[in-house]
Design an enzyme around this catalytic site. Structure first.
Site, short mmCIF file in Angstrom:
data_model
loop_
_atom_site.label_atom_id
_atom_site.label_comp_id
_atom_site.label_asym_id
_atom_site.label_seq_id
_atom_site.Cartn_x
_atom_site.Cartn_y
_atom_site.Cartn_z
N ASN A 10 0.87 -1.19 0.00
CA ASN A 10 0.00 0.00 0.00
C ASN A 10 0.89 1.23 0.00
O ASN A 10 1.46 1.59 1.03
CB ASN A 10 -0.90 -0.04 1.25
CG ASN A 10 -1.74 1.22 1.38
OD1 ASN A 10 -1.84 2.02 0.45
ND2 ASN A 10 -2.35 1.40 2.55
N LYS A 12 0.04 4.26 -0.39
CA LYS A 12 -0.64 5.45 0.15
C LYS A 12 -0.42 6.64 -0.79
O LYS A 12 -0.38 6.45 -2.00
CB LYS A 12 -0.16 5.72 1.58
CG LYS A 12 -0.25 4.46 2.46
CD LYS A 12 -0.11 4.71 3.92
CE LYS A 12 -0.23 3.39 4.67
NZ LYS A 12 -0.25 3.54 6.11
N HIS A 96 -9.72 1.20 4.70
CA HIS A 96 -8.43 1.35 5.35
C HIS A 96 -8.59 2.32 6.53
O HIS A 96 -9.39 3.25 6.47
CB HIS A 96 -7.40 1.88 4.35
CG HIS A 96 -6.01 1.91 4.92
ND1 HIS A 96 -5.57 2.95 5.70
CD2 HIS A 96 -5.00 1.02 4.86
CE1 HIS A 96 -4.34 2.68 6.10
NE2 HIS A 96 -3.96 1.52 5.59
N GLU A 98 -6.99 4.76 7.51
CA GLU A 98 -6.85 6.19 7.19
C GLU A 98 -8.12 6.72 6.54
O GLU A 98 -8.49 7.88 6.73
CB GLU A 98 -5.60 6.41 6.32
CG GLU A 98 -4.34 6.30 7.17
CD GLU A 98 -3.15 5.66 6.48
OE1 GLU A 98 -3.08 5.68 5.24
OE2 GLU A 98 -2.27 5.14 7.20
N GLU A 168 -5.66 -4.70 10.55
CA GLU A 168 -4.64 -3.68 10.74
C GLU A 168 -4.95 -2.89 12.01
O GLU A 168 -5.76 -1.95 11.97
CB GLU A 168 -4.62 -2.72 9.54
CG GLU A 168 -4.25 -3.39 8.24
CD GLU A 168 -3.66 -2.39 7.25
OE1 GLU A 168 -2.53 -2.63 6.81
OE2 GLU A 168 -4.31 -1.39 6.96
N GLY A 174 2.13 2.60 10.78
CA GLY A 174 3.07 3.69 10.61
C GLY A 174 3.74 4.13 11.90
O GLY A 174 4.39 5.17 11.96
N SER A 213 3.10 -1.76 10.50
CA SER A 213 4.54 -1.79 10.77
C SER A 213 5.19 -3.13 10.43
O SER A 213 6.07 -3.59 11.15
CB SER A 213 4.84 -1.37 12.20
OG SER A 213 4.47 -0.01 12.40
N GLY A 234 2.75 -0.97 4.35
CA GLY A 234 2.76 0.44 3.97
C GLY A 234 4.19 0.93 3.80
O GLY A 234 4.84 0.71 2.78
N GLY A 235 4.70 1.57 4.84
CA GLY A 235 6.02 2.23 4.79
C GLY A 235 7.12 1.36 4.19
O GLY A 235 7.87 1.84 3.31
P1 PGA Z 1 2.57 0.58 7.72
O1 PGA Z 1 1.12 0.73 7.03
O2 PGA Z 1 3.17 -0.70 7.18
O3 PGA Z 1 3.33 1.80 7.29
O4 PGA Z 1 2.35 0.51 9.19
C1 PGA Z 1 0.29 -0.38 6.80
C2 PGA Z 1 -1.00 0.09 6.17
O5 PGA Z 1 -1.51 1.15 6.54
O6 PGA Z 1 -1.56 -0.59 5.28
#
Ligand code: PGA
Length: 250
Positions: A10, A12, A96, A98, A168, A174, A213, A234-235
């Site tokens: 992802n 983002k 998601h 967010e 999640e 994050g 994470s 994500g990151g």
């Molecule tokens: P993250 O994000 O790996 O940066 O924690 C995961 C996500 O929001 O899908």
């Protein structure tokens, strides 16, 4: 035997079309053959460039990070499921955290998006998870149950075949804090049971990915937990080397 894991990236609101091209130039040689299903969620504006950069690797799948439930019309700023499908997406992230917590998306809205996706042949990846306050109050399972209950009982067995779920925990996204593999495994067990109950007998149990994470160093431990069918990253998916290492974890 466990199904092949799903590795989902992802991105983002990151990665321009030119950056997507550079990403795949570096990533593809590092992952000559994926050990599982590989799905990228670039920003919609970079989807075409990302697909072009990965052409020749037909096993790599693409999705979008969000859709609106109407197919077309006066909805400035939105993209629809048919538009995403026409642009080459096969999957869509729905709900998601967010979207839920930054943009105020409700359970009812996630349900409408899941149905819009399914009606167009897009596979929805439905994200659920509790906040830290909800976890501290002992409500983690009740929260994911509510989020799943808004969607799953409304699906027929055929639709359920295309559905994927991601657990999640909001406090792990994050933040560098990952759920321990055992905590995550426990939640995945609960989600699997809830999904089986809500979808009813005869429906296949959807794969449940873990997200929050995920890093090269914790990916293998997480994937070893029963009930964790893949990772939503994500990151760490923004760096082709990190994501390539994660894709070798299962
Ligand atoms: P993250 O994000 O790996 O940066 O924690 C995961 C996500 O929001 O899908």
């Amino acid at each position: 035997m466990m199904a092949r894991p799903i590795y989902a990236a992802n991105w983002k609101m990151n990665v321009t079309p030119a950056e997507a091209e550079r990403y795949f130039a570096e990533f593809l040689p590092l992952v000559p053959r994926a050990g599982g299903r590989l799905i990228f969620f670039p920003p919609a504006l970079s989807l075409a460039a990302a697909r072009a950069a990965a052409s020749g690797r037909e096993e790599i799948e693409f999705g979008v990070q969000n859709i609106f439930w109407e197919p077309h019309g006066a909805f400035t700023g939105e993209i629809s499921a048919p538009m995403a499908a026409a642009a080459g997406a096969g999957v869509v992230l729905v709900g998601h955290s967010e979207r839920r917590h930054v943009f105020g998306e409700t359970d009812e809205e996630t349900a409408r998006k899941v149905h819009a996706a399914l009606a167009t042949g897009l596979a929805p990846l439905l994200c659920v998870g509790e906040t830290i306050d909800e976890r501290r109050a002992g409500l983690a399972e009740a929260v994911v149950e509510r989020q799943l209950a808004a969607v799953l009982p409304t699906l027929d067995a055929r639709s359920a075949r295309d559905l994927m779920i991601a657990y999640e925990p909001v406090w792990a996204i994050g933040t560098g804090e990952t759920a321990t593999p055992v905590d995550a495994g426990q939640m995945h067990g609960a989600i699997g049971r809830l999904a089986a109950r809500m979808l009813g007998a005869g429906a296949p149990t959807p794969p449940v990915l873990y997200g929050g994470s995920v890093k090269p160093d914790n990916a293998a431990d997480l994937l070893r937990q029963p009930g964790i069918g893949g990772l939503l990253v994500g990151g760490a998916s923004l760096d082709p080397r990190s994501f390539a290492r994660i894709c070798a974890a299962g």
